[in-house]
Design an enzyme around this catalytic site. Structure first.
Site, PDB file in Angstrom:
ATOM      1  N   CYS A  33       0.954  -1.110   0.066  1.00 46.24           N
ATOM      2  CA  CYS A  33       0.174   0.031   0.005  1.00 46.24           C
ATOM      3  C   CYS A  33       0.726   1.179  -0.064  1.00 46.24           C
ATOM      4  O   CYS A  33       0.397   2.291  -0.159  1.00 46.24           O
ATOM      5  CB  CYS A  33      -0.895   0.040   1.192  1.00 46.24           C
ATOM      6  N   CYS A 103      -2.844  -1.311   8.807  1.00 47.41           N
ATOM      7  CA  CYS A 103      -2.478  -0.158   9.327  1.00 47.41           C
ATOM      8  C   CYS A 103      -2.030  -0.408  10.992  1.00 47.41           C
ATOM      9  O   CYS A 103      -1.084   0.416  11.558  1.00 47.41           O
ATOM     10  CB  CYS A 103      -3.377   1.156   9.377  1.00 47.41           C
TER      11      CYS A 103
END
Length: 147
Positions: A33, A103
């Site tokens: 990402c 995350c």
């Protein structure tokens, strides 16, 4: 989609910046990402984290998890900080969408990377701390199977 806490930590991130002469600095990323997170720790002689700052390049969830992670480790011992997991970060933020779980993994690994750096600089071993990975995308695949 995002909780109020995630939005608050994204719009008003805590502890952004660098610590000069930090006790430990850890940088981790996710090649899939493009998120990159750097965590700075200021640890006193008693092993207490006096200050924690971060710099993150990434999406809103990456900023929010970085911010929350710094809040969770500040004032803790090195051993207590080691116990801050991605699940703890997510819970503290009242959850993350499944596509943003990586995350919180990044935040956990950034803490571990900074603790690893601290341990190496001070020639100590932190019980339970494993050498961190630079790219969490491999670890993320293992973690995704848990959900």
């Amino acid at each position: 989609m995002y909780s109020e806490k995630v939005m608050d930590h994204f719009n008003n991130p805590r502890n952004v910046g660098e610590i000069e002469n930090a006790s430990g600095v850890g940088t981790v990323g996710n090649a899939k990402c493009g998120d990159i997170m750097r965590m700075y720790l200021d640890i006193d002689d008693n092993g207490i984290i006096q200050d924690c700052k971060f710099k993150t390049f990434g999406c809103g969830a990456a900023v929010a998890t970085s911010s929350m992670a710094t809040e969770l480790v500040k004032g803790k011992t090195v051993q207590e900080a080691l116990l801050v997991t991605n699940k703890a970060v997510m819970e503290a933020l009242d959850g993350l969408p499944p596509v943003k779980v990586h995350c919180s993994l990044l935040a956990e690994e950034a803490i571990h990377a900074a603790l690893w750096d601290y341990a190496e600089k001070h020639n100590i071993k932190i019980e339970g701390l494993e050498k961190p990975v630079n790219d969490i995308s491999e670890k993320e695949e293992d973690e995704a199977e848990d959900y």
